[in-house]
Write a protein that holds these residues in place. Sequence first.
Motif, mmCIF file in Angstrom:
data_model
loop_
_atom_site.group_PDB
_atom_site.id
_atom_site.type_symbol
_atom_site.label_atom_id
_atom_site.label_comp_id
_atom_site.label_asym_id
_atom_site.label_seq_id
_atom_site.Cartn_x
_atom_site.Cartn_y
_atom_site.Cartn_z
ATOM 1 N N LEU A 45 0.839 -1.203 0.000
ATOM 2 C CA LEU A 45 0.000 0.000 0.000
ATOM 3 C C LEU A 45 0.873 1.252 0.000
ATOM 4 C CD1 LEU A 45 -2.888 -0.976 2.448
ATOM 5 C CD2 LEU A 45 -2.869 -1.044 -0.067
ATOM 6 N N ALA A 46 1.985 1.207 0.736
ATOM 7 C CA ALA A 46 2.921 2.334 0.723
ATOM 8 C C ALA A 46 3.552 2.490 -0.659
ATOM 9 C CB ALA A 46 4.006 2.134 1.775
ATOM 10 N N MET A 47 3.898 1.352 -1.297
ATOM 11 C CA MET A 47 4.468 1.418 -2.628
ATOM 12 C C MET A 47 3.457 1.937 -3.642
ATOM 13 S SD MET A 47 6.980 1.227 -4.645
ATOM 14 C CE MET A 47 8.264 0.463 -3.655
ATOM 15 N N LYS A 48 2.213 1.532 -3.502
ATOM 16 C CA LYS A 48 1.170 2.025 -4.400
ATOM 17 C C LYS A 48 1.102 3.543 -4.351
ATOM 18 C CE LYS A 48 -3.841 2.044 -5.143
ATOM 19 N NZ LYS A 48 -5.151 1.566 -4.631
ATOM 20 N N SER A 97 11.356 -3.196 2.361
ATOM 21 C CA SER A 97 10.390 -2.270 1.760
ATOM 22 C C SER A 97 10.457 -0.912 2.443
ATOM 23 C CB SER A 97 8.970 -2.836 1.863
ATOM 24 O OG SER A 97 8.824 -3.988 1.075
ATOM 25 N N ASN A 98 10.581 -0.910 3.756
ATOM 26 C CA ASN A 98 10.673 0.342 4.497
ATOM 27 C C ASN A 98 11.967 1.083 4.169
ATOM 28 O OD1 ASN A 98 9.622 2.103 6.751
ATOM 29 N ND2 ASN A 98 11.613 1.561 7.594
ATOM 30 N N ALA A 99 13.062 0.325 3.984
ATOM 31 C CA ALA A 99 14.335 0.953 3.619
ATOM 32 C C ALA A 99 14.234 1.628 2.254
ATOM 33 C CB ALA A 99 15.455 -0.085 3.615
ATOM 34 N N LEU A 149 13.877 6.715 -0.853
ATOM 35 C CA LEU A 149 13.149 7.540 -1.816
ATOM 36 C C LEU A 149 12.709 8.864 -1.195
ATOM 37 C CD1 LEU A 149 10.973 4.819 -3.609
ATOM 38 C CD2 LEU A 149 13.003 5.972 -4.505
ATOM 39 N N LYS A 150 12.282 8.826 0.072
ATOM 40 C CA LYS A 150 11.847 10.060 0.732
ATOM 41 C C LYS A 150 13.010 11.002 0.984
ATOM 42 C CE LYS A 150 7.848 7.975 3.020
ATOM 43 N NZ LYS A 150 7.279 7.495 4.310
ATOM 44 N N GLU A 151 14.186 10.454 1.255
ATOM 45 C CA GLU A 151 15.350 11.289 1.568
ATOM 46 C C GLU A 151 16.068 11.777 0.318
ATOM 47 O OE1 GLU A 151 17.766 8.937 4.139
ATOM 48 O OE2 GLU A 151 16.461 9.213 5.898
ATOM 49 N N ASN A 152 15.713 11.237 -0.840
ATOM 50 C CA ASN A 152 16.370 11.620 -2.098
ATOM 51 C C ASN A 152 15.288 11.913 -3.131
ATOM 52 O OD1 ASN A 152 19.483 10.787 -1.673
ATOM 53 N ND2 ASN A 152 18.162 9.286 -0.670
ATOM 54 N N ALA A 211 19.742 1.404 0.397
ATOM 55 C CA ALA A 211 18.859 0.583 1.231
ATOM 56 C C ALA A 211 19.675 -0.306 2.153
ATOM 57 C CB ALA A 211 17.935 -0.254 0.348
ATOM 58 N N ARG A 212 20.798 -0.817 1.653
ATOM 59 C CA ARG A 212 21.697 -1.613 2.497
ATOM 60 C C ARG A 212 22.196 -0.791 3.684
ATOM 61 N NH1 ARG A 212 26.043 -5.693 -0.347
ATOM 62 N NH2 ARG A 212 24.547 -7.299 -0.972
ATOM 63 N N GLU A 213 22.542 0.459 3.401
ATOM 64 C CA GLU A 213 23.057 1.323 4.460
ATOM 65 C C GLU A 213 21.993 1.594 5.515
ATOM 66 O OE1 GLU A 213 24.467 4.773 2.449
ATOM 67 O OE2 GLU A 213 26.125 3.732 1.441
ATOM 68 N N VAL A 214 20.755 1.802 5.074
ATOM 69 C CA VAL A 214 19.654 2.031 6.018
ATOM 70 C C VAL A 214 19.467 0.817 6.922
ATOM 71 C CG1 VAL A 214 17.150 2.333 6.219
ATOM 72 C CG2 VAL A 214 18.438 3.689 4.557
#
Length: 310
Positions: A34-37, A257-259, A264-267, A280-283
Amino acid sequence: MEQQGVANRRLAVLVGCNYPNTRNELHGCVNDVLAMKETLLTRFGFKQEDMEVLTDEPESKLKPTGANIKAALRRMVEKAENGTGDVLFFHYSGHGTRIPSVKPAHPFKKTKLLELVNQLPKGTSFTMISDSCHSGGLIDKEKEQIGPFSSGDRAPAMETTTTTTTSRALPFKEVLDHLSSLTGILTSDIGTHLLELFGGDASLKFRLPTIDLMDLLEKMKSRERHVDSGILLSGCQADETSADVGGGGGKAYGAFSNAIQTVLKENGGALKNKELVMMAREVLEKLGFQQHPCLYCSDQNADATFLSQP
């Protein structure tokens, strides 16, 4: 590249399986898709009518059964057209398992999406995010761009006491025991169980050769196709598990998915596929998760922007 005067389509199939009221229940998978949608609609130019969402929520009209997922993917591929630069996206969030193989050199079989990818019309792209256990290498034969860490390369896990995590791994024996209880057949051949349960809806690899192969080949030849378009962003290595976080008072989610959403939100600008996976690996590392997302695709697609964002 788009043909002049022809707009590219952006098509998506999003699948979230929480397995409610079962011993293998998860909590964050539906929230993931749902977040991805919402992200696809607001950032990447997808349209509501070009997305299919399959979840196992009670109110969901389209349940994520194997037959329904295959049908949704088939519909998405059939909508794509030659030379228009169509962007296809598949997000799966749920359990993953490894099926033992009869070949000693290959102890585990992988779910192969190569057949689906090879049906794409020329000029289209197919991107998959798999937030499930053992998801590394799902698009068979695609080049490993960001691959497994050796045990010596892995950073030690941080202690996380404020969140509850569940593995998104589903043991193969548990799958086999469940199928045996449904079919009444005592065999370790998963194909036999699938044929007994689903008949014509079973995967072609488990079916007897009763289909019209000539008709199938003609349909596949009706559009010009290419074989180098699969892009897989996996939540972990093939020998690792992916974490499902929460299920208490807070909002549950898949760690990978959260990463992705965090990056995406930070960039705000466009990110290359390889940049997105490494970030995402770093997160995940900062949050203390011992799973390493991987990227499988061609060299060209590694440097392409995620979902062809301008």
